[in-house]
Structures are given as C-alpha cells and as structure tokens.
Write an enzyme that holds these catalytic residues in place. Sequence first.
Site, mmCIF file in Angstrom:
data_model
loop_
_atom_site.group_PDB
_atom_site.id
_atom_site.type_symbol
_atom_site.label_atom_id
_atom_site.label_comp_id
_atom_site.label_asym_id
_atom_site.label_seq_id
_atom_site.Cartn_x
_atom_site.Cartn_y
_atom_site.Cartn_z
ATOM 1 N N SER A 1 0.860 -1.205 -0.188
ATOM 2 C CA SER A 1 -0.049 0.063 -0.179
ATOM 3 C C SER A 1 0.793 1.186 0.099
ATOM 4 O O SER A 1 0.507 2.270 -0.626
ATOM 5 C CB SER A 1 -0.937 0.047 1.221
ATOM 6 O OG SER A 1 -1.421 1.232 1.402
ATOM 7 N N TRP B 1 2.416 1.476 -3.508
ATOM 8 C CA TRP B 1 1.479 1.937 -4.483
ATOM 9 C C TRP B 1 1.325 3.486 -4.473
ATOM 10 O O TRP B 1 1.124 4.256 -5.355
ATOM 11 C CB TRP B 1 -0.103 1.329 -3.867
ATOM 12 C CG TRP B 1 -1.169 1.768 -4.689
ATOM 13 C CD1 TRP B 1 -1.563 1.243 -5.852
ATOM 14 C CD2 TRP B 1 -1.903 2.955 -4.603
ATOM 15 N NE1 TRP B 1 -2.723 1.916 -6.631
ATOM 16 C CE2 TRP B 1 -3.004 2.872 -5.546
ATOM 17 C CE3 TRP B 1 -2.151 3.997 -3.521
ATOM 18 C CZ2 TRP B 1 -3.997 3.880 -5.793
ATOM 19 C CZ3 TRP B 1 -3.147 5.011 -3.664
ATOM 20 C CH2 TRP B 1 -4.256 5.113 -4.823
ATOM 21 N N HIS B 2 1.431 4.002 -3.294
ATOM 22 C CA HIS B 2 1.066 5.594 -3.043
ATOM 23 C C HIS B 2 2.262 6.442 -3.884
ATOM 24 O O HIS B 2 2.314 7.376 -4.555
ATOM 25 C CB HIS B 2 1.195 6.351 -1.662
ATOM 26 C CG HIS B 2 -0.087 5.932 -1.041
ATOM 27 N ND1 HIS B 2 -0.479 4.679 -0.594
ATOM 28 C CD2 HIS B 2 -1.134 6.618 -0.967
ATOM 29 C CE1 HIS B 2 -1.794 5.022 -0.178
ATOM 30 N NE2 HIS B 2 -2.410 6.170 -0.365
ATOM 31 N N GLY B 3 3.564 5.893 -4.112
ATOM 32 C CA GLY B 3 4.770 6.607 -4.755
ATOM 33 C C GLY B 3 6.061 5.792 -4.432
ATOM 34 O O GLY B 3 6.208 5.099 -3.345
ATOM 35 N N PHE C 1 -0.945 10.185 -7.369
ATOM 36 C CA PHE C 1 -0.821 8.712 -7.428
ATOM 37 C C PHE C 1 -1.319 7.955 -8.577
ATOM 38 O O PHE C 1 -1.406 6.773 -8.484
ATOM 39 C CB PHE C 1 -1.371 8.154 -6.131
ATOM 40 C CG PHE C 1 -0.932 8.752 -4.823
ATOM 41 C CD1 PHE C 1 0.459 9.202 -4.608
ATOM 42 C CD2 PHE C 1 -1.631 9.369 -3.629
ATOM 43 C CE1 PHE C 1 0.978 9.740 -3.618
ATOM 44 C CE2 PHE C 1 -1.259 10.115 -2.833
ATOM 45 C CZ PHE C 1 0.285 10.316 -2.714
#
Lengths: 475, 323
Positions: free
Chosen positions: A319, A322-324, A475
């Site tokens: 997670s 996923w954000h960056g 994102f």
Amino acid sequence: MLFNSIDFVIFYIVVTILYFVVPHKLKWIILLAASCYFYMAFVPVYILILGFTILIDYFAGIYIENEHNPRRRKLLLAASLVANIGILFIFKYFNFLNLNVNILLNKFNYHNPIPYLTILLPIGLSFHTFQAMSYTIEVYRGNQKAERHFGIYSLYVMFYPQLVAGPIERPQNVLPQLRIRHKFSYDLMQSGLKMMLWGFFKKLVIADRLSIFVNSVYNNPDMHNGTTIAIASFFFAIQIYCDFSGYTDIAIGCARTMGFDLMRNFNRPYFASNIQDFWRRWHISLSTWFRDYVYIPLGGSKVSGKRRYLNLFIVFLLSGVWHGANYTYIIWGMLHGLYSVIYILIKPYLRKTPENKIAAALMRMGNIALTISLVTFAWIFFRAASLHDAFTLIRNLRSFGARPFIGDGVSNFAQSVLAIVLLFILEYKIEYYPEKFNFFSSPNILLRWGSLTFTILWIIVFGVFNGGQFIYFQF
Amino acid sequence: MKNKLVVRFLVRLTVFSLVLIVVDRLVGFTLKKIYFNQRVGQFSQTTYAIDSARQDIMIFGSSRAVRHYSPTILSEISGLSCYDSGRDGLMIPYSTAIEEISLSRHIPKLIILDISPRELGIDKTKYEKLSILLPYCEEHQQFIKYIKEVSRYEPEKLFSKTYPYNSSAFILANNSLFSKSVEKDDNGYLPLRGAMTRPEVKDYIKRMTVRSKRIRQNTELAEAKAVNYFKQFLDNAAKNKIKTIVIISPTILNNAFYLDNQTLERDLIEKIAGEYPNVTFLDFSTDPRFNYHPEKFADVFHLNKQGSEEFSTIIAQQIKANL
C-alpha cells in the site's frame, strides 16, 4: 481537469445535460468522449497509455473467458497483470529504482549506464491501473463476464468522475450500470448535487485552508519547533482526509446525478477506535482491493499467526509502494503494517468496554485519540518531501511545548481551527446521530434551502479558491 | 412524467439560484460596508493607499516595508510628508499594482521600493495573494489585469458580491469589534515589538545552514514574470520622472541571500535598478550596523521598533542629502 475549477463546473453542466438529452444508445459515447476530454485536460498524450492498458485488458478479458485450459488462463492473466504493472513500473518506479541502483553502484565505484527517464507520471495512473487489473482478475475468477463492447469496457476504466482518484471500482458494480437506461431522477439529482456541495466544502473550506499552514511548515522542516510541527501534522491529517474524501464525494455525487452508484470510499476514519477500524473506514476501495487481490490470495487470516502477520505487513508495505516511489511512502506503509500487527498481538489483552456508559465513552474517546495520534505520526512520513525532512521534523518534535508559529497571520490559523471544529461537529453528528438534524434533506423547505444557501455562502466567504490540485491526483 | 420531473427540477434550481443571488448580494453589501468602514488594520491602510494617499514620499513593498520605515522620522528629517503603502505578505506584483493606481491620482516626489530578492524567485503565492485587490475592482478597473494573475476566471467570479471579501471575515470582525485593541498605524508604519536573543540567532544560523545545504542543490532561477513586474514598477516611476530608491533593507545575517540561494535575484535587482537614471539602489543586507544585532530585530525577517527607527533615520538622511 480539476474538480475545484470553473472549467469543471462548465464541463459538468454540459456533459450532464448532453447525457440526459441524447438517446440511450449514444449515452456511452457522450460519457466516453467526456472522459477522454477530462483526462486530456491534464497531459493529452497520456491518453495513449490509458488506451494501451484498455486494449490489453479488453482482449485479456475475452481471451481468459474463452480459454478453458487453466494453465493458459493463468498465463493470460499473468500477461495482463505484467503489462499493467509494467506500465506502472516504468512511469512510477523506474527512476526510483535506477536512483537506488546508482547509489549502490557508486559505493563500489561503478557507473550505472542506465539513464533516467524524463517523463511525467500520468495523473491517476495507479487508480485506473488497479481498476483495470480488478477486471481481468474478476473475469479470471469467473465472477465477471468479459465485456465484449469495447466502448463500454473503455468507459469502465475511464468513467470521468472516478478516473483520476477513485474510488477504485470493481467491474461487478460498474459494468452493469453502464448498460442500464438511466432516466433523469429528481431525487438522485438533488442528492448527488448535495453530495458534491459537501465535497466542495471539505476541499475548499477545510483541506485547502489547512494546506496553507501545513505547507509553510513542511516546506521548511528545519525552521520549526515541536509544537508547530505537531499542529501542522495534525492539520495535515485533517487536510488529507478532507482533500481525498472531498474529491470522492464530488466523484460519487457527480456520478449519482447521472444515475450511477459508485462505492463508498470513506466512513469517518477519525472516529476509528483502533487501527483496524481505521482501515475499515479509510480509502475503503483501496483497502478492499488489497484485501481481495493480495491478502486473501496470500492466505489471509486463515494461516498460522506468524504468516498472518507477514501477510498483513506485506499488504501495508505494498500500500505504501502503491502511493509512490519514495521511501517516505514505504515507511508510512510499514508503520501501518507494524501498527496492525501490534494491534492483533495485543488485542486479546485489551480491556473490554466497561458497562458504565461514562466509562465506556471515555474509553472510546481515549482509543480514538490514540488512533488519531498513531495515524498522524505516520502521516509525517507521508507528507514530508524526503526521509531527511521526515526525520528532521521528528527530531524537532522534541521541542514540543515551545511557542508555536501560527503562519501568515491569526486569521488563517483561526479559520483553520474553525474548519476543524466544524468538521468534527458534523462528523460526530453523522457518526452518532445519523437520523437527526439532516438539514440538507429536511422536509421543511426553509431549513433545507437555508442550510444549502448557508453552506454555499460559507464556501464563498471562507473557501480557498486557488488551493490547486487534489493530493491523491499524484498517485 | 420524465419531462415533468426535469421541469420541476429546473424550476426549483432557478428559484434557488435567484434566492442564492439575492442572499449573496445582501451578504456582499454588508461585507462591503464593513470593509470600507474599517478605521484600523491593513484593510483600511490599503484603502487609504489606493484612494487617498497624496504624500511626497510613497513607500511600497511587503511586510519589511510596513515594519521598517517610520514616516514620522522620514518626514521630520527630510521635511517631506510620507506614507507607507506596504502590506504584509505581498510582493512585487502588488507593489506594482498599488503604484500604478497611486500614480494615476497623484505624483509623489520620491518613491521608495523595499524589495527582497525572494520576490523575484519562483513562488506562485505572490500572485495568489493579489486576490486582496478584489474589493477594489468594482471601482478600479485597472486592477482586473492583476487579479487575472490569481486565476483566469477571477473577473467572472466577481459576479458574486460576497466573493471579493473571501477569507476576510475574521479580520473584518476583529477590526470592527475590537478596534481599540488593534494597533494603529503611523501613516502605514507598524513597528514590531520585542527583540531577538543571541541564542535565537545562533539557532537560526544553525537551521539556515542545514537548510542551505538542501536548497543550494537547486538551480537558482529568477522568475521572468516577477522580473517584468519589477521593471514595470520602475518604468511607471521613470515615465512620471519620479526619483526612486530601491532598497534591500537590513537582515540579521550578512549572508542571508547566499544561504537562501537568492544571490542571483539580489544581483538582478541591482542590475535592473542600475538601468534607470532616476533610480538609486541601496543594499543594507550586509550592513554591520544591523547584521548580528539581535536587539534590533523582532524576528529573523523584521527589524523591531528600535532597529526600524535607526534604519529610518539612515534612510531619511540619504533622502535629505540626495533630494
């Protein structure tokens, strides 16, 4: 195109009118064209990337459905997932990985010959890639029939209200809705518009107001004392909630006015009494995505204790990724993983809710405050521009208690505090008294129109109209 | 049935919009009354600078202009009347807008522009803050081109009569309800109280040095649009043959602009000012009378009363000698 712009207001009115005016068989064309225009308002050429993933997943879905050999089905799914993740990797993670390889090789006096890519990250890439992936996975699992209509499938990925920042939908919810004949509904129209209004309120009055103070502190992490950093971090916790949930409310409201029902993405997360509860209330569409497509396939909670903790940790780590492509997001994810594992470990030893009502309320308040504190601490990593900044901020937290800096003037700070108080009162009402004081939908027209007028004027008087884009667009 | 619903919705939407317009006008009218009846605070100072100021010396700039120049001292020594039109947090585009409107009404003998190198740097907030000109757009159409810097649709947003007073409600309420507790300005001048301490300066140097290592990796770059506003400011003064002094006022550190990665902007200010025969450029950022004198500073950016009075005296003597 930003939701909080005049361009969007014009766009929305034109598209909604056209949507209801044209015959049913042309509605998908209107929505698809509008979605293309909406997306191309950012960086036009990136529509090609979106087109590429749409093509791959469209054909992957059909081939997977037609294929009866389980091994080949799996291969087709893998190919589709690799293509999607590959695009995500090139645009989002390649330079980050290359930088790390560079640093590593430099330590051993080697030169990394691979150049950095000079490309911008397509807006909302992680959102629509995840939505596209959920389609092929669901077709593979047999939960969803492959969509044969290329236009309808394209619209599933590109539906403009949720194209750039979710909610990350599942095909079972959206695809059937794209075929339904949506008639104009007075109730849906007014309920959608009210939801949009509330979204604009959260974004313009709360999120963008708080961002002024937050930015002034986080852009100069070396210059502030612990009290200021603690206040700015708490403000950021509220800012990101109002920014993202404000976006979601506008997206859901906008879709609802046309008759579409998108999934809920937030459920008053700062009323969560523990970290698990928080994740049941925060960015629900992403957490359920990870639950359905990562956590459960890894064995979920049906495996041994240690493996379960590892699974949880992996999900939160992913997670974060996923954000960056930044260590700050990775640490943010790991912190939440750690919180969750610790919570599961200590859960059996936690005191049960007392029977005394006052004691129970106090305990709940304490739990909520503790959860907010933990989440806010993790947000420091999320918001900081780099790990160096994050650690500087945390180091400076030691001077907590010193006189805080309140920014450009008392006015902005006072408006920020007022906005937070207002938010907590409203969310408290919805959390504990959902049926009471619903002014927006009161049968009394004076109360209903009065509250709507008051909200709009409040936005005009206290809103920030040049706050810029939504945090989650990156994102 | 479907058409009936649409008509019902449209009728209600129209009536609601009309109600909203009426309420917006009522609120806007009330806020306008309160705004233009302010007797203290920065709104009243801005209104005075835009509509009434006719002094011999006009000072323009940001918070360092408001806090560093005492018109009383400048007037006493130079024998010329003086008004400080600076405003906290505003930068060169604002100074240019106020100068333009002031010159259309009155030609002063001398203009002082207090400028900081960061005003020429890349920072979009200096344009966003031009929204404080919104209440004046109805009367002064010249401001429209400036408020377009805030956003493309800013003139259209003025359809709302409440919008020009956006984000002002708290200050308006405070200045109206507690006007006695609001500090009164001396012709626009608002000195800061208190003084820094040596440990605070040491701490600041430490923080700036750490920060400097980080930001000095960035390429130093001036913003073309901000530079144009600076040139436009000087052009306006030159066109009206007004003597102008461009001043970089004192800083607590003698290498503040180096640490802040702003040497390029600082040099650009000197270079551009040098292109105008009516302009004198004075840089006090390395003046030992102020550098490392915490007793003369209220905070790291601003002189306190003692420092500003000493500084005003120096400037007044310069004016007396040169005018």
